[in-house]
Design a protein around this motif. Structure first.
Motif, short mmCIF file in Angstrom:
data_model
loop_
_atom_site.label_atom_id
_atom_site.label_comp_id
_atom_site.label_asym_id
_atom_site.label_seq_id
_atom_site.Cartn_x
_atom_site.Cartn_y
_atom_site.Cartn_z
N ARG A 149 0.84 -1.21 0.00
CA ARG A 149 0.00 0.00 0.00
C ARG A 149 0.87 1.25 0.00
O ARG A 149 2.04 1.19 0.41
CB ARG A 149 -0.89 0.02 1.25
CG ARG A 149 -1.90 -1.10 1.29
CD ARG A 149 -2.54 -1.18 2.68
NE ARG A 149 -3.15 -2.48 2.89
CZ ARG A 149 -4.46 -2.72 2.72
NH1 ARG A 149 -5.26 -1.75 2.38
NH2 ARG A 149 -4.93 -3.91 2.91
N ASN A 150 0.26 2.35 -0.39
CA ASN A 150 0.96 3.63 -0.30
C ASN A 150 0.67 4.27 1.06
O ASN A 150 -0.03 3.65 1.89
CB ASN A 150 0.57 4.56 -1.47
CG ASN A 150 -0.91 4.92 -1.46
OD1 ASN A 150 -1.60 4.69 -0.46
ND2 ASN A 150 -1.39 5.48 -2.55
N VAL A 151 1.19 5.48 1.27
CA VAL A 151 0.99 6.12 2.58
C VAL A 151 -0.48 6.35 2.89
O VAL A 151 -0.88 6.42 4.05
CB VAL A 151 1.76 7.46 2.69
CG1 VAL A 151 3.23 7.21 2.92
CG2 VAL A 151 1.53 8.33 1.46
N LYS A 152 -1.28 6.47 1.85
CA LYS A 152 -2.72 6.68 2.07
C LYS A 152 -3.45 5.34 2.28
O LYS A 152 -4.68 5.29 2.28
CB LYS A 152 -3.32 7.43 0.86
CG LYS A 152 -2.92 8.90 0.86
CD LYS A 152 -3.73 9.70 -0.16
CE LYS A 152 -2.97 9.73 -1.47
NZ LYS A 152 -3.72 10.34 -2.58
N GLN A 153 -2.66 4.29 2.42
CA GLN A 153 -3.20 2.94 2.64
C GLN A 153 -3.97 2.40 1.42
O GLN A 153 -4.75 1.46 1.54
CB GLN A 153 -4.08 2.88 3.90
CG GLN A 153 -3.29 3.05 5.19
CD GLN A 153 -2.16 2.03 5.34
OE1 GLN A 153 -2.36 0.83 5.33
NE2 GLN A 153 -0.92 2.54 5.42
N GLU A 154 -3.73 3.01 0.26
CA GLU A 154 -4.36 2.48 -0.96
C GLU A 154 -3.50 1.33 -1.50
O GLU A 154 -2.27 1.41 -1.50
CB GLU A 154 -4.46 3.57 -2.03
CG GLU A 154 -5.39 4.70 -1.65
CD GLU A 154 -5.15 5.97 -2.46
OE1 GLU A 154 -6.07 6.80 -2.52
OE2 GLU A 154 -4.05 6.12 -3.04
N ARG A 156 -1.45 -0.75 -3.87
CA ARG A 156 -0.69 -0.42 -5.08
C ARG A 156 -0.30 -1.65 -5.87
O ARG A 156 -0.15 -1.60 -7.08
CB ARG A 156 0.60 0.38 -4.76
CG ARG A 156 0.41 1.62 -3.93
CD ARG A 156 -0.77 2.45 -4.35
NE ARG A 156 -0.51 3.29 -5.55
CZ ARG A 156 -1.46 3.92 -6.24
NH1 ARG A 156 -2.74 3.78 -5.88
NH2 ARG A 156 -1.16 4.65 -7.28
#
Ligand code: UD1
Ligand code: MG
Length: 465
Positions: A149-154, A156
């Protein structure tokens, strides 16, 4: 991506082409039984309730055997993957058979306990537009694809264990191997996969990064529990899942009032219907369709398959029953064997080391010790003595023995079928009966006892030279 007007159309792809090397078995992994049904059948029984327009099973290793096992199943089609070049390559084989609408759900043939509610939730999360991944957090994630995940918890990407960096290997959130995606997009995505990775395989999981690059939303749906996402790769894992599944079945029975002496020592490999106040001792195995009526008691270590046991009957320990009906109040065992076509009336007693096959015993008949009743019709209140048998087989054909009401058959008799014993007949012990025995009479058919006058017992002498 455009909203799909026909999001309801569901296709299912079940991947089952893998070799299952760690099972070390000639039987394809997905055909190994769990609770009496193959792993693949568990998955297909669940998918059958999802309303899919088509279900495609990807076969490869021992394909013919797997295909034969699904032959009788409606709306299930098998597609071969030869050779097996990875999960992405497996889904590529399904592409020509998928429509252009709706959602495709990907499941694994070796993850047997996936629940319908979870599959539905995954399809709903996809909603015809998103890529929905079924995920779970595991304390030990070794071997699994990690959810990156990215920092926004999405989400990837999914990175396979073998391709993961140290930092990625620390991720506990993993891909379970199951996903739902818009069918049209999935088809394009899998056909664009490449195999530049540690295993030189076409990874289905690479479609996640593709979705991200294309702006297709990716959502992670956590599984409700661990058991439903566990796969079977080894006999140890198979046994572990079997126990988890049996525990569930045992708990459901106990919730319904059945008294299991020990839920950890209980095995149900089919359907088991129980009335009120049924008790089951340890070590019993129920196979096929079994019904136990009110107040039935099953002793320890019985194996019961495709049978109906009527109210109040008691099955004593170590009894084997298959394809039989046991009447109300009957007593069976210990160590009895009821074979297919054994129909016991009310209050019948079948004791130790008694075998009954394709025979009807009317109310109150008893065969309490060491006997064989095959192809027999036995009347009410008959008493069949210890060591007595029906000789039903002449080496070519089977014949019937008909025994009227209230007959007493002594010990160690041979009733050579076809033969009839009239109502109330008594058969003397040790008789071989091959002609009709009349009603109400004593029939004896054995050598007469004689005492030899003047006989002298031989004495020990010198051995002859
Ligand atoms: C896969 C996932 C991994 C996930 C894990 C969960 C990929 C690349 N990786 O890894 O992210 O954490 O499942 O258990 O998908 N199969 C075929 N044809 C093939 C290869 C596999 O049909 O060519 C079938 C297998 O029979 C099995 C399923 O696909 O049912 C998964 O294959 P497997 O080799 O077990 O994948 P994993 O390496 O465990
Ligand atoms: Mg696997």
């Amino acid at each position: 991506m455009d909203a799909n007007p026909n999001a309801a159309a569901l296709s299912i792809v079940v991947m089952a082409a893998g070799k299952g090397t760690r099972m070390k078995s000639a039987l394809p992994k997905v055909l190994h039984p769990l609770a009496g049904r193959s792993l693949l059948h568990h998955v297909l029984a669940t998918t059958a309730g999802l309303g899919a327009s088509s279900t495609i099973v990807i076969t490869g290793h021992e394909a013919a055997q797997v295909e034969a096992a699904t032959q009788s199943m409606e709306r299930v089609r098998c597609v071969r993957q030869q050779p097996q070049l990875g999960t992405g390559h497996a889904v590529q084989q399904a592409v020509p058979h998928l429509g252009d609408e709706g959602v495709t759900l990907i499941l694994n043939g070796d993850v047997p306990l996936i629940e319908a509610a979870t599959a539905r939730a995954l399809v709903a999360a996809c909603g015809g537009t998103k890529l929905a991944l079924l995920t779970i957090e595991l304390p030990d994630a070794a071997g699994y694809g990690r959810i990156v995940r990215n920092v926004k918890q999405e989400v990837r990407a999914i990175v396979e264990h073998k391709d993961a960096s140290e930092a990625q290997r620390a991720i506990r959130d993993v891909y379970t191997g199951m996903l739902a995606a818009p069918t049209a997009w999935l088809k394009r995505a899998v056909m664009a996969l490449e195999n530049r990775n540690a295993q030189k395989e076409f990874y289905l999981t690479d479609i996640v990064a593709m979705a991200v690059a294309e702006g297709v939303a990716v959502v992670a749906t956590p599984a409700a529990g661990e058991t439903e996402v566990l796969g079977v790769n080894s006999p140890l894992q198979l046994a572990d899942l079997e126990r988890r599944y049996q525990k569930r079945l045992a708990e459901a029975l106990m919730e319904a009032g059945v008294r299991l002496a020990d839920p950890a020592r209980f095995d149900q490999r089919g359907t088991l219907q129980c009335g009120q106040d049924v008790s089951i001792d340890v070590g019993c195995v129920f196979e096929g369709d079994v019904t136990l009526a009110d107040n039935v008691r099953i002793g320890a270590h019985c194996v019961i398959r495709d049978a109906r046991i009527d109210a109040g009957a008691v099955i004593h320990p170590f009894t084997h029953i298959e394809g039989a009906t046991v009447g109300a109040g009957a007593l069976v065992g210990p160590y009895a064997r009821l074979r297919p076509g054994a129909l016991l009336g009310a209050d019948v007693h079948i004791g130790n080391f008694v075998e009954v096959k394709n025979s009807t015993l009317a109310r109150g008949a008893k065969a309490n010790h060491l006997a064989y009743l095959g192809d027999a019709t036995v009347g009410e209140r008959v008493n069949f003595g210890a060591g007595s048998i029906t000789a039903n087989y002449d080496g070519a054909n089977k014949h019937r023995t008909v025994i009227g009401n209230d007959v007493h058959v002594g010990s160690n008799c041979v009733l050579v079928a076809p033969v009839t014993l009239g109502d109330g007949a008594t058969i003397g012990g040790g008789s071989t009966i091959n002609k009709p025995a009349p009603a109400g009479k004593l029939t004896v058919a054995r050598a007469k006892q004689v005492a030899i006058e003047g006989w002298v017992r031989p004495k020990k002498g010198k051995p002859a030279d």
